[in-house]
Design a protein around this motif. Structure first.
Motif, short mmCIF file in Angstrom:
data_model
loop_
_atom_site.label_atom_id
_atom_site.label_comp_id
_atom_site.label_asym_id
_atom_site.label_seq_id
_atom_site.Cartn_x
_atom_site.Cartn_y
_atom_site.Cartn_z
N GLN A 1 -45.07 -10.39 -72.14
CA GLN A 1 -46.30 -10.11 -71.39
C GLN A 1 -47.52 -10.65 -72.13
O GLN A 1 -47.58 -10.65 -73.35
CB GLN A 1 -46.44 -8.60 -71.23
N ILE A 2 -48.49 -11.10 -71.33
CA ILE A 2 -49.82 -11.41 -71.81
C ILE A 2 -50.79 -10.42 -71.17
O ILE A 2 -50.84 -10.31 -69.94
CB ILE A 2 -50.24 -12.85 -71.45
N GLY A 3 -51.53 -9.69 -71.99
CA GLY A 3 -52.55 -8.77 -71.49
C GLY A 3 -53.93 -9.27 -71.86
O GLY A 3 -54.14 -9.78 -72.97
N TYR A 4 -54.89 -9.15 -70.94
CA TYR A 4 -56.20 -9.76 -71.18
C TYR A 4 -57.29 -8.95 -70.50
O TYR A 4 -57.08 -8.27 -69.49
CB TYR A 4 -56.23 -11.20 -70.66
N THR A 5 -58.48 -9.02 -71.09
CA THR A 5 -59.67 -8.42 -70.52
C THR A 5 -60.46 -9.49 -69.79
O THR A 5 -60.82 -10.51 -70.38
CB THR A 5 -60.54 -7.78 -71.62
N ILE A 6 -60.72 -9.27 -68.51
CA ILE A 6 -61.47 -10.23 -67.69
C ILE A 6 -62.96 -9.93 -67.76
O ILE A 6 -63.79 -10.84 -67.83
CB ILE A 6 -60.96 -10.18 -66.24
N LEU A 7 -63.31 -8.65 -67.75
CA LEU A 7 -64.70 -8.23 -67.77
C LEU A 7 -64.81 -6.91 -68.50
O LEU A 7 -64.00 -6.00 -68.26
CB LEU A 7 -65.24 -8.08 -66.33
N TRP B 1 -34.59 -13.24 -62.84
CA TRP B 1 -35.90 -13.51 -63.42
C TRP B 1 -36.97 -13.06 -62.44
O TRP B 1 -36.91 -13.34 -61.25
CB TRP B 1 -36.06 -15.00 -63.71
N ARG B 2 -37.98 -12.34 -62.97
CA ARG B 2 -39.05 -11.83 -62.11
C ARG B 2 -40.38 -11.86 -62.86
O ARG B 2 -40.44 -11.60 -64.06
CB ARG B 2 -38.73 -10.39 -61.67
N VAL B 3 -41.44 -12.18 -62.14
CA VAL B 3 -42.78 -12.17 -62.70
C VAL B 3 -43.60 -11.07 -62.02
O VAL B 3 -43.44 -10.84 -60.82
CB VAL B 3 -43.48 -13.54 -62.57
N ARG B 4 -44.44 -10.38 -62.81
CA ARG B 4 -45.27 -9.28 -62.30
C ARG B 4 -46.72 -9.56 -62.70
O ARG B 4 -47.00 -9.87 -63.86
CB ARG B 4 -44.83 -7.95 -62.92
N GLN B 5 -47.61 -9.44 -61.72
CA GLN B 5 -49.04 -9.67 -61.98
C GLN B 5 -49.83 -8.43 -61.62
O GLN B 5 -49.81 -7.99 -60.47
CB GLN B 5 -49.55 -10.86 -61.18
N GLN B 6 -50.53 -7.88 -62.61
CA GLN B 6 -51.35 -6.69 -62.37
C GLN B 6 -52.82 -7.01 -62.64
O GLN B 6 -53.16 -7.72 -63.60
CB GLN B 6 -50.94 -5.53 -63.27
N VAL B 7 -53.69 -6.46 -61.80
CA VAL B 7 -55.14 -6.47 -62.03
C VAL B 7 -55.61 -5.03 -61.89
O VAL B 7 -55.23 -4.33 -60.95
CB VAL B 7 -55.87 -7.39 -61.02
N GLY C 1 -56.22 -7.46 -66.85
CA GLY C 1 -55.04 -7.97 -66.17
C GLY C 1 -53.88 -8.09 -67.13
O GLY C 1 -54.03 -8.05 -68.35
N ARG C 2 -52.68 -8.20 -66.55
CA ARG C 2 -51.51 -8.48 -67.36
C ARG C 2 -50.54 -9.31 -66.53
O ARG C 2 -50.40 -9.11 -65.32
CB ARG C 2 -50.84 -7.20 -67.87
N THR C 3 -49.86 -10.23 -67.19
CA THR C 3 -48.85 -11.08 -66.56
C THR C 3 -47.56 -10.87 -67.33
O THR C 3 -47.52 -11.12 -68.54
CB THR C 3 -49.27 -12.55 -66.59
N ARG C 4 -46.53 -10.40 -66.63
CA ARG C 4 -45.26 -10.04 -67.30
C ARG C 4 -44.10 -10.84 -66.71
O ARG C 4 -43.98 -10.98 -65.49
CB ARG C 4 -45.01 -8.54 -67.13
#
Length: 224
Positions: A103-109, A135-141, A119-122
């Motif tokens: 996973q990559i986790g990041y602050t947008i604002l 295989w599965r990708v998950r996108q959270q905001v 957000g996070r992209t897993r």
């Protein structure tokens, strides 16, 4: 209330694809997320989740998810973890699933008044004995916003959408898998413990009618 809050909430709620026919179900999800610092840049996390259906007659799902995160900077972190998922329906066969995930986790604002957009992209690799790897990708905001100036209580809304990257013989399919939208509060309880109760809507794509779960979600977040 922040001017960005309502547009962001509407956008996240609208992220769920519309389907004409769905089976409606009620569930309750309870989780404890415990985080401890191994160093200035490394955190270890253990998440324990239980999920029950609307009959509340017993445990139907158990998830155990340990992970380790490395902070590249205050706004960016890399995480790797494992998940054990046991599904024990009231009627049907009990199944166990194992996952490895990155996973990559990041602050947008992040604003001085406390408003945060993250957000996070897993990426998940899903295993069952004798089956192919799914295989599965998950996108959270996610949006966190104080209810008023200097408030320690935050309003929370997030959306996470799941996409399968390949077909397997044991279930997962390529394409849209599900989406989850949560609306709730983040409340301080005691030092380093916060409670996050709310409503979660889960829409799951299936070969027949899709399933929509209306979930009472309660999360305890602990910093050790």
């Amino acid at each position: 209330m922040h001017r960005i809050w309502i547009p962001a909430a509407v956008a996240l709620l609208a992220a769920a694809p519309a389907h004409a026919q769905t089976e409606q179900n009620g569930q309750a999800w309870f989780a404890v997320n415990a985080v401890t610092a191994l160093s200035d840049k490394v955190d270890a996390t253990l998440e324990l989740h239980t999920r029950v259906d609307d009959s509340l007659t017993g445990l139907t799902q158990l998830l155990v998810r340990p992970s380790v995160s490395y902070k590249l900077n205050p706004n960016l972190a890399l995480t790797a973890g494992y998940l054990f998922f046991r599904h024990d329906p009231e009627a049907g066969r009990t199944t166990n699933e194992h996952r490895v995930w990155e996973q990559i986790g990041y602050t947008i604002l992040s604003r001085p008044d406390g408003l945060r957009l993250t957000g996070r992209t897993r990426l998940e690799q899903r295993f069952r004995e004798g089956g192919e790897t799914g295989w599965r990708v998950r996108q959270q905001v996610r949006v966190d916003a104080p209810l008023h100036t200097a408030s320690k209580v935050n309003a929370v809304i997030w959306n996470e959408t799941f996409f399968g990257l390949n077909d397997t013989g044991w279930g997962p399919r390529a394409g849209f898998d599900q989406t989850r939208t949560f609306v709730g509060l983040n409340l301080p309880l005691i030092d380093r413990v916060r409670l996050e109760p709310g409503y979660l809507n889960q829409l799951i794509a299936r070969p027949g009618p899709n399933a929509m779960n209306h979930v009472l979600a309660v999360n305890f977040n602990v910093r050790l």
